[in-house]
Design a protein around this motif. Structure first.
Motif, short mmCIF file in Angstrom:
data_model
loop_
_atom_site.label_atom_id
_atom_site.label_comp_id
_atom_site.label_asym_id
_atom_site.label_seq_id
_atom_site.Cartn_x
_atom_site.Cartn_y
_atom_site.Cartn_z
N ARG A 144 -32.84 -45.77 62.36
CA ARG A 144 -33.71 -46.62 63.18
C ARG A 144 -33.03 -47.92 63.59
O ARG A 144 -33.62 -48.99 63.59
N ASN A 145 -31.75 -47.80 63.95
CA ASN A 145 -30.98 -48.96 64.37
C ASN A 145 -30.95 -49.06 65.89
O ASN A 145 -30.81 -48.06 66.58
N VAL A 146 -31.13 -50.24 66.39
CA VAL A 146 -31.07 -50.48 67.83
C VAL A 146 -29.62 -50.56 68.29
O VAL A 146 -29.24 -50.02 69.32
N LEU A 147 -28.80 -51.27 67.51
CA LEU A 147 -27.38 -51.46 67.84
C LEU A 147 -26.51 -50.57 66.96
O LEU A 147 -26.94 -50.10 65.90
N ASP A 148 -25.26 -50.38 67.41
CA ASP A 148 -24.30 -49.65 66.58
C ASP A 148 -24.16 -50.35 65.23
O ASP A 148 -24.27 -51.58 65.14
N MET A 149 -23.90 -49.56 64.20
CA MET A 149 -23.71 -50.12 62.86
C MET A 149 -22.75 -49.21 62.11
O MET A 149 -22.40 -48.12 62.56
N THR A 150 -22.30 -49.67 60.94
CA THR A 150 -21.50 -48.82 60.08
C THR A 150 -22.25 -48.57 58.78
O THR A 150 -23.03 -49.42 58.35
N VAL A 151 -22.00 -47.40 58.20
CA VAL A 151 -22.57 -47.08 56.90
C VAL A 151 -21.45 -46.60 55.99
O VAL A 151 -20.54 -45.88 56.43
N GLU A 152 -21.53 -47.00 54.74
CA GLU A 152 -20.53 -46.54 53.78
C GLU A 152 -20.85 -45.11 53.38
O GLU A 152 -22.01 -44.75 53.17
N VAL A 153 -19.83 -44.31 53.29
CA VAL A 153 -19.96 -42.91 52.90
C VAL A 153 -19.36 -42.72 51.52
O VAL A 153 -18.32 -43.23 51.21
#
Length: 153
Positions: A144-153
């Motif tokens: 549910r993000n409006v902008l690009d983001m990073t997530v740790e895997v």
């Protein structure tokens, strides 16, 4: 949820990474390098030991890496990001890296031990991956993000 298979797919399909290093004073430098994955925990490349990024690694082993396809249309990007430690490989430990790199090179460009120091001009480097992140484009239903983001895997 993004996972390591997403990273494997991105890293496996791209031939260049952006390597970010810093010198002893912390001045940053970023450069593209041809690379090959070494399992899930590493990547390798060859460079001159005199290249700015190589000199930086000799002083400060902590690096950042981005792997992405710059040819895709806007809004279709995929990227993997890494925090890693990099170092030159000792002469006796370059076999697996040369094999991985040569698997990505056309026959006339393949390298041998004679291309490496002390005979040739190149040094094999390995980055050991400590942390992994994926780009999540804006509008992702799961995050549910409006902008690009990073997530740790």
């Amino acid at each position: 949820m993004p996972d390591l298979t997403d990273i494997d797919r991105i890293v496996g399909g791209i031939r260049y990474l952006v390597l970010a290093t810093a010198d002893a004073d912390g001045t940053p430098w970023a450069t593209p390098v041809f690379f090959a994955p070494l399992g899930r925990d590493g990547v390798c490349w060859v460079s001159s030991a005199d290249a700015r990024h190589s000199r930086n690694i000799a002083k400060r082993t902590s690096v950042a890496i981005t792997v992405f396809d710059s040819t895709v249309a806007i809004g279709h990007a995929e990227a993997a990001y890494f925090e890693a430690d990099a170092a030159a490989l000792p002469a006796g430990e370059t076999g697996q890296a040369l094999e991985a790199l040569n698997a990505r090179l056309p026959e006339p460009k393949r390298m041998t031990a004679d291309d490496l120091l002390p005979v040739g001009p190149l040094t094999v480097y390995r980055a050991t991956l400590r942390r992994r992140y994926l780009l999540v484009r804006g509008g992702n239903q799961e995050f549910r993000n409006v902008l690009d983001m990073t997530v740790e895997v």
